[in-house]
Scaffold this motif. Structure first.
Motif, PDB file in Angstrom:
ATOM      1  N   ASN A   1      37.584  -4.183  55.382  1.00  0.00           N
ATOM      2  CA  ASN A   1      37.190  -3.037  54.566  1.00  0.00           C
ATOM      3  C   ASN A   1      38.296  -2.694  53.566  1.00  0.00           C
ATOM      4  OD1 ASN A   1      34.710  -2.458  55.999  1.00  0.00           O
ATOM      5  ND2 ASN A   1      35.965  -1.651  57.658  1.00  0.00           N
ATOM      6  N   ALA A   2      37.926  -2.087  52.452  1.00  0.00           N
ATOM      7  CA  ALA A   2      38.921  -1.604  51.493  1.00  0.00           C
ATOM      8  C   ALA A   2      39.716  -0.474  52.138  1.00  0.00           C
ATOM      9  CB  ALA A   2      38.233  -1.106  50.231  1.00  0.00           C
ATOM     10  N   ILE A   3      41.030  -0.507  51.999  1.00  0.00           N
ATOM     11  CA  ILE A   3      41.888   0.519  52.600  1.00  0.00           C
ATOM     12  C   ILE A   3      42.578   1.331  51.509  1.00  0.00           C
ATOM     13  CG2 ILE A   3      42.301  -0.600  54.821  1.00  0.00           C
ATOM     14  CD1 ILE A   3      44.804  -1.834  53.670  1.00  0.00           C
ATOM     15  N   PHE A   4      42.915   2.571  51.869  1.00  0.00           N
ATOM     16  CA  PHE A   4      43.571   3.459  50.906  1.00  0.00           C
ATOM     17  C   PHE A   4      44.408   4.478  51.672  1.00  0.00           C
ATOM     18  CE2 PHE A   4      39.611   5.379  52.200  1.00  0.00           C
ATOM     19  CZ  PHE A   4      39.895   6.725  52.323  1.00  0.00           C
ATOM     20  N   SER A   5      45.379   5.049  50.995  1.00  0.00           N
ATOM     21  CA  SER A   5      46.172   6.131  51.587  1.00  0.00           C
ATOM     22  C   SER A   5      45.706   7.448  50.992  1.00  0.00           C
ATOM     23  CB  SER A   5      47.665   5.921  51.318  1.00  0.00           C
ATOM     24  OG  SER A   5      47.921   5.938  49.926  1.00  0.00           O
ATOM     25  N   MET A   6      45.865   8.511  51.747  1.00  0.00           N
ATOM     26  CA  MET A   6      45.474   9.828  51.255  1.00  0.00           C
ATOM     27  C   MET A   6      46.216  10.895  52.046  1.00  0.00           C
ATOM     28  SD  MET A   6      41.642  11.369  50.730  1.00  0.00           S
ATOM     29  CE  MET A   6      41.387  12.933  49.880  1.00  0.00           C
ATOM     30  N   TYR A   7      46.523  12.000  51.349  1.00  0.00           N
ATOM     31  CA  TYR A   7      47.257  13.094  51.969  1.00  0.00           C
ATOM     32  C   TYR A   7      46.489  14.395  51.797  1.00  0.00           C
ATOM     33  CZ  TYR A   7      50.752   9.454  51.586  1.00  0.00           C
ATOM     34  OH  TYR A   7      51.396   8.252  51.658  1.00  0.00           O
ATOM     35  N   ALA A   8      46.867  15.389  52.564  1.00  0.00           N
ATOM     36  CA  ALA A   8      46.155  16.670  52.559  1.00  0.00           C
ATOM     37  C   ALA A   8      46.104  17.279  51.162  1.00  0.00           C
ATOM     38  CB  ALA A   8      46.826  17.631  53.534  1.00  0.00           C
ATOM     39  N   SER A   9      47.187  17.171  50.414  1.00  0.00           N
ATOM     40  CA  SER A   9      47.233  17.754  49.074  1.00  0.00           C
ATOM     41  C   SER A   9      46.181  17.149  48.158  1.00  0.00           C
ATOM     42  CB  SER A   9      48.628  17.566  48.468  1.00  0.00           C
ATOM     43  OG  SER A   9      48.955  16.187  48.404  1.00  0.00           O
ATOM     44  N   GLN A  10      45.877  15.874  48.367  1.00  0.00           N
ATOM     45  CA  GLN A  10      44.868  15.210  47.540  1.00  0.00           C
ATOM     46  C   GLN A  10      43.459  15.659  47.905  1.00  0.00           C
ATOM     47  OE1 GLN A  10      46.526  11.329  48.644  1.00  0.00           O
ATOM     48  NE2 GLN A  10      46.744  10.874  46.460  1.00  0.00           N
ATOM     49  N   SER A  11      43.318  16.193  49.100  1.00  0.00           N
ATOM     50  CA  SER A  11      42.030  16.726  49.533  1.00  0.00           C
ATOM     51  C   SER A  11      41.947  18.233  49.301  1.00  0.00           C
ATOM     52  CB  SER A  11      41.813  16.424  51.024  1.00  0.00           C
ATOM     53  OG  SER A  11      40.514  16.748  51.416  1.00  0.00           O
ATOM     54  N   LYS A  12      43.075  18.808  48.852  1.00  0.00           N
ATOM     55  CA  LYS A  12      43.163  20.243  48.557  1.00  0.00           C
ATOM     56  C   LYS A  12      42.871  21.118  49.775  1.00  0.00           C
ATOM     57  CE  LYS A  12      42.070  19.578  43.665  1.00  0.00           C
ATOM     58  NZ  LYS A  12      41.175  19.915  42.538  1.00  0.00           N
ATOM     59  N   VAL A  13      43.383  20.667  50.933  1.00  0.00           N
ATOM     60  CA  VAL A  13      43.288  21.449  52.165  1.00  0.00           C
ATOM     61  C   VAL A  13      44.662  21.448  52.828  1.00  0.00           C
ATOM     62  CG1 VAL A  13      40.847  20.915  52.514  1.00  0.00           C
ATOM     63  CG2 VAL A  13      42.584  19.454  53.560  1.00  0.00           C
ATOM     64  N   SER A  14      44.835  22.266  53.855  1.00  0.00           N
ATOM     65  CA  SER A  14      46.115  22.323  54.549  1.00  0.00           C
ATOM     66  C   SER A  14      46.337  21.043  55.355  1.00  0.00           C
ATOM     67  CB  SER A  14      46.154  23.522  55.486  1.00  0.00           C
ATOM     68  OG  SER A  14      45.232  23.347  56.549  1.00  0.00           O
ATOM     69  N   SER A  15      47.600  20.748  55.656  1.00  0.00           N
ATOM     70  CA  SER A  15      47.932  19.560  56.434  1.00  0.00           C
ATOM     71  C   SER A  15      47.302  19.607  57.815  1.00  0.00           C
ATOM     72  CB  SER A  15      49.454  19.423  56.568  1.00  0.00           C
ATOM     73  OG  SER A  15      50.045  19.230  55.306  1.00  0.00           O
ATOM     74  N   ALA A  16      47.287  20.801  58.417  1.00  0.00           N
ATOM     75  CA  ALA A  16      46.715  20.954  59.757  1.00  0.00           C
ATOM     76  C   ALA A  16      45.214  20.656  59.749  1.00  0.00           C
ATOM     77  CB  ALA A  16      46.974  22.366  60.271  1.00  0.00           C
ATOM     78  N   ARG A  17      44.516  21.194  58.731  1.00  0.00           N
ATOM     79  CA  ARG A  17      43.060  20.974  58.662  1.00  0.00           C
ATOM     80  C   ARG A  17      42.749  19.509  58.355  1.00  0.00           C
ATOM     81  NH1 ARG A  17      38.779  22.088  54.677  1.00  0.00           N
ATOM     82  NH2 ARG A  17      36.846  22.394  55.842  1.00  0.00           N
ATOM     83  N   PHE A  18      43.538  18.900  57.497  1.00  0.00           N
ATOM     84  CA  PHE A  18      43.326  17.498  57.158  1.00  0.00           C
ATOM     85  C   PHE A  18      43.531  16.618  58.386  1.00  0.00           C
ATOM     86  CE2 PHE A  18      44.759  13.343  55.542  1.00  0.00           C
ATOM     87  CZ  PHE A  18      43.715  13.036  54.677  1.00  0.00           C
ATOM     88  N   SER A  19      44.585  16.875  59.142  1.00  0.00           N
ATOM     89  CA  SER A  19      44.865  16.096  60.351  1.00  0.00           C
ATOM     90  C   SER A  19      43.768  16.264  61.389  1.00  0.00           C
ATOM     91  CB  SER A  19      46.217  16.511  60.950  1.00  0.00           C
ATOM     92  OG  SER A  19      47.269  16.241  60.057  1.00  0.00           O
ATOM     93  N   SER A  20      43.285  17.480  61.551  1.00  0.00           N
ATOM     94  CA  SER A  20      42.206  17.745  62.503  1.00  0.00           C
ATOM     95  C   SER A  20      40.925  17.025  62.090  1.00  0.00           C
ATOM     96  CB  SER A  20      41.936  19.248  62.605  1.00  0.00           C
ATOM     97  OG  SER A  20      43.062  19.930  63.105  1.00  0.00           O
ATOM     98  N   ALA A  21      40.649  17.033  60.782  1.00  0.00           N
ATOM     99  CA  ALA A  21      39.449  16.370  60.272  1.00  0.00           C
ATOM    100  C   ALA A  21      39.531  14.864  60.505  1.00  0.00           C
ATOM    101  CB  ALA A  21      39.280  16.671  58.793  1.00  0.00           C
TER     102      ALA A  21
END
Length: 291
Positions: free
Chosen positions: A217-237
């Motif tokens: 599969n195609a792979i990519f990196s992404m961080y909470a800031s790029q999703s415009k949410v908090s780090s905690a919420r991004f990690s939980s998601a």
């Protein structure tokens, strides 16, 4: 008139020369002159296996009359009025390396040699940040214009179609009928649908044959800031998506440019990828959740 190389010195086009063409194409009448057309060149590229081979073959063949309608009757090594710069004469032929170029310059003056990639990069609809992404855009454009297919292209098309389908299906989660059909799944991800949607939109921008997961599969990196949410919420998601099989993640070492030391460095990061969403895929998740 057939050209004489002795009276036509030339230099290769670089960013400055491309900027000059961009400026000319910004004038509506110039862009319309260089209208692009489709041409079935599949027979020419029938033995191509990957992108590198395709890009090499592209410059080794005279694609100018295939791509640009206005050049379809132009013979090689023959002078004609330049369709880009007023007052210039032009010709199409091979450079010293054996690659086809569009040469343009003032009579008896030094000419500039543009490859098919150089010219296509100058059109306003080209997308991408930086030369590498823009060249990839032009390569994809050539693949479509020339009706070419090979391994790398087939994989990328499949991945692009997967992302389009996943985004379409995820949009159905806002439909009450869909929620009723998959109540347990919806309950699990309803708080994170926006994060999943942003990850799908982000991921499809980085489909690259050179960056594939162990599952192909195609792979990519992404961080909470790029999703415009908090780090905690991004990690939980992300944790929730992985538990449900909606998202894959793997640790890999990648290179990055350190501005402080001005050198390439290695770092470990998490890379994400997606399976293909479908009704049967969600049915299986719902069946497992019911237990």
């Amino acid at each position: 008139m057939t050209i004489s190389r002795e009276f036509h010195p030339y230099r290769s086009a670089f960013i400055q020369e491309r900027m000059m063409v961009m400026s000319e194409l910004a004038k509506s009448e110039k862009a319309s002159k260089l209208q692009k057309k489709k041409y079935d060149a599949s027979a020419i590229f029938d033995n191509i296996k990957n992108h590198d081979e395709f890009e090499k073959a592209v410059v080794e063949n005279n694609l100018f009359p295939m791509i640009f309608a206005i050049l379809k009757d132009i013979k090689e090594e023959t002078l004609f009025p330049c369709v880009i710069f007023d007052g210039n004469e032009a010709w199409i032929g091979k450079d010293a390396a054996g690659n086809y170029k569009y040469f343009t310059g003032q009579p008896f003056d030094e000419a500039v040699a543009y490859s098919i990639f150089d010219l296509l990069l100058c059109f306003p609809q080209v997308q991408g940040k930086g030369y590498t992404q823009q060249r990839q855009f032009v390569r994809d454009e050539l693949i479509n214009l020339l009706n070419v297919s090979y391994g790398d292209v087939d994989w990328e098309r499949k991945e692009k179609e997967k992302y389009i389908e996943n985004v379409r299906i995820l949009a159905l989660f806002k439909n009450q009928d869909f929620q009723a059909k998959y109540p347990n799944l919806f309950k699990k991800i309803k708080s994170y649908v926006d994060v999943l949607e942003s990850m799908l939109i982000h991921g499809q921008k980085f489909i690259d044959i050179g960056k594939r997961s162990d599952k192909n599969n195609a792979i990519f990196s992404m961080y909470a800031s790029q999703s415009k949410v908090s780090s905690a919420r991004f990690s939980s998601a992300v944790k929730r998506f992985r538990e449900l099989g909606l998202l894959f993640a793997e640790k890999r070492k990648v290179t990055y440019f350190d501005k402080r030391t001005r050198s390439k460095c290695l770092t470990e990061t998490t890379l994400y990828s997606f399976p293909l969403y479908s009704e049967s895929f969600f049915n299986e998740i719902e069946r497992i959740l019911k237990k």
